[in-house]
Design an enzyme around this catalytic site. Structure first.
Site, PDB file in Angstrom:
ATOM      1  CE  LYS A  19      25.172   0.019  21.399  1.00  0.00           C
ATOM      2  NZ  LYS A  19      26.148   0.903  22.081  1.00  0.00           N
ATOM      3  N   GLY A  90      27.728   3.281  27.820  1.00  0.00           N
ATOM      4  CA  GLY A  90      28.772   4.311  27.807  1.00  0.00           C
ATOM      5  C   GLY A  90      28.347   5.518  26.988  1.00  0.00           C
ATOM      6  NE  ARG A 118      32.818   1.391  28.640  1.00  0.00           N
ATOM      7  CZ  ARG A 118      32.011   1.470  27.591  1.00  0.00           C
ATOM      8  NH1 ARG A 118      30.760   1.061  27.694  1.00  0.00           N
ATOM      9  NH2 ARG A 118      32.440   1.969  26.454  1.00  0.00           N
ATOM     10  CD  GLN A 165      30.937   6.385  24.001  1.00  0.00           C
ATOM     11  OE1 GLN A 165      31.621   6.467  25.009  1.00  0.00           O
ATOM     12  NE2 GLN A 165      30.289   5.285  23.674  1.00  0.00           N
ATOM     13  CG  ASP A 315      31.176  -0.450  18.975  1.00  0.00           C
ATOM     14  OD1 ASP A 315      32.047  -0.338  19.861  1.00  0.00           O
ATOM     15  OD2 ASP A 315      30.236   0.363  18.852  1.00  0.00           O
ATOM     16  CE  LYS A 342      35.065   1.204  22.155  1.00  0.00           C
ATOM     17  NZ  LYS A 342      34.505   2.554  22.021  1.00  0.00           N
ATOM     18  NE  ARG A 346      32.935  -4.966  23.264  1.00  0.00           N
ATOM     19  CZ  ARG A 346      32.056  -4.088  22.789  1.00  0.00           C
ATOM     20  NH1 ARG A 346      32.399  -3.230  21.847  1.00  0.00           N
ATOM     21  NH2 ARG A 346      30.811  -4.089  23.240  1.00  0.00           N
ATOM     22  NE  ARG A 388      28.908  -3.460  19.928  1.00  0.00           N
ATOM     23  CZ  ARG A 388      27.751  -3.095  19.370  1.00  0.00           C
ATOM     24  NH1 ARG A 388      27.090  -3.934  18.602  1.00  0.00           N
ATOM     25  NH2 ARG A 388      27.255  -1.888  19.577  1.00  0.00           N
TER      26      ARG A 388
END
Ligand code: S3P
Length: 431
Positions: A19, A90, A118, A165, A315, A342, A346, A388
């Site tokens: 990804k 994101g 986010r 990022q 992740d 995220k 999470r 996820r």
């Protein structure tokens, strides 16, 4: 969608395209002059949103086969006619904001309900220091936001959160800034942007700084279209491999998995937990090492996951937690506060989902501790639109005593469109 206790899983599958690299290949392809041919592109919803976005910014994007795409870049991004909707991604929105900041354009970025929650200032803050303008259309720090790009000045930026990022957005903006833009990370985050920039003809400097590094890019460097082979995503491979580890009698191989050392923290962790995980056929592909990873059913032991490893598996904590539920003893996961920002919170969702399935979990502000043992299952898990979280609980259900149901399987397509079919092909009972 429901997963139930399954007989031994077996087979060889291919992981979908990575990804992170898929987003970057489209974005750099659009910033570059000439044609970029991409093979192995992940055709998940997040990436399709980025493909539409770069088209809106003026690139010509064409799908010519399964995972095979062509991007004709104009050497710049131009003002798009509509809102740039990044969906759930994101990575897509943050990297695109960095890319767009260096061109004389105006663009409005938006996303789905999860992306709107986010934080964006971690990226818009440094981009504003470089000279880009931002107008928040709803709440400060949250999408939608309007960006005005143009002449930028280089910055020397010290990152407070380990985030590829943020680093990538600054480097992409730095390509069109006056001077040398530098980003210092206390802990190294994934370096796909740096590697791919070099493949597109740019020079990227790197100096080690303690456990981290300082990454530098000089402004004014042109990018030239190139060929990108996207290897398999280790973050997606994690799900069938996890199922191989926890379902008795299983042997599952995922072929073509990217083994960039800044992405393989989960594999190291599983090995420390006693997993029977082997890597064969190591080779180079698309500037990355790849290999075939085999997971066999294993007796796992809980460990304390080193906090310094967090960036290389950020992740993967949800699926690690699902496998930790079957380990003996405690698996301690700390220093992972980033998990809370995220696609969902999470930590909170894994704690709630695992508890609903009868697993003892302790929640901390920046981490959680899973105590392994028999996993009862027999619950419906709330996934808050997070792919996820959904996949992690479906995998858990394959070895739980009672079926595990997830409320929102549709989101799985953001990162792993063929997940259910692949898992069924291995023998998993998911209906
Ligand atoms: C990504 C970086 C990570 C990761 C995300 C993909 C990337 O986010 O969680 O799924 O491609 O750069 P952060 O950089 O915010 O940690």
């Amino acid at each position: 969608m429901t997963a139930r206790r399954s007989p031994a899983l077996s087979g060889r599958v291919r992981a979908p395209g990575d990804k992170s690299m898929s987003h970057r290949s489209l974005i750099l392809g659009a910033m570059a002059t000439g044609e970029t041919r991409i093979e192995g592109l992940l055709e998940g919803d997040d990436i399709l949103a980025t493909a539409r976005a770069v088209e809106a910014f003026g690139a010509v994007v064409e799908r010519t086969g399964d995972g095979v795409w062509r991007v004709k870049g104009r050497g710049e991004l131009r003002t798009p006619s509509g809102v740039i909707d990044c969906g759930n991604a994101g990575t897509g929105v943050r990297l695109l904001m960095g890319a767009a900041a260096g061109y004389p354009l105006t663009a409005t970025f938006d996303g789905d309900g999860s992306l709107r929650k986010r934080p964006m200032k971690r990226v818009t803050g440094p981009l504003a220091q470089m000279g880009a303008g931002f107008g928040w259309l709803a709440d400060e720090d949250r999408l939608p936001v309007e960006i005005t790009g143009g002449a930028l000045r280089a910055i020397d930026y010290e990152q407070t959160v380990a985030s590829a990022q943020v680093k990538s957005a600054i480097l992409l903006a730095g390509l069109n800034a006056g001077g040398v833009t530098a980003v210092t990370e206390r802990e190294k985050s994934r370096d796909h942007t740096e590697r791919m920039l070099r493949a597109f003809g740019a020079e990227v400097g790197v100096e080690d700084v303690g456990e981290g590094w300082r990454v530098m890019v000089k402004g004014g460097q042109p990018l030239t279209g190139t060929f990108v082979a996207v290897p398999g995503d280790p973050s997606s491979a994690a799900f069938p491999l996890a199922a191989g580890l926890i379902v008795p009698g299983s042997e599952v191989t995922v072929e073509g998995v990217m083994l960039n050392p800044l992405r393989t923290g989960l594999f190291e962790t599983w090995l420390e937990m006693g997993a029977d995980l082997t890597i064969t056929n190591r080779r180079q592909s698309g500037g990355e090492e790849v290999g075939d990873v085999t997971a066999r059913h294993s007796t796992l032991i809980g460990i304390v996951v080193p906090e310094a490893r967090a960036a290389s598996m950020i992740d993967e904590y949800p699926i690690l937690a699902a496998t930790a539920a079957f380990a003996s003893g405690e698996t301690v996961m700390r220093g992972v506060g980033e998990m809370r920002v995220k696609e969902s919170d999470r930590i909170a969702l894994m704690v709630a989902g695992l508890r609903a399935c009868g697993v003892a979990v302790e929640e901390e502000p920046e981490g959680f501790i899973v105590s392994g043992g028999p996993v009862a299952g027999g619950a419906t898990v709330h996934t808050a639109h997070d792919h996820r979280i959904a996949m992690s609980h479906l995998v858990l259900g394959l070895a739980a005593d009672q079926p595990v149901r997830v409320d929102e399987p549709g989101m799985i397509a953001t990162s792993f469109p063929g997940f259910v079919e692949m898992m069924r092909g291995l023998g998993a009972e998911i209906a």
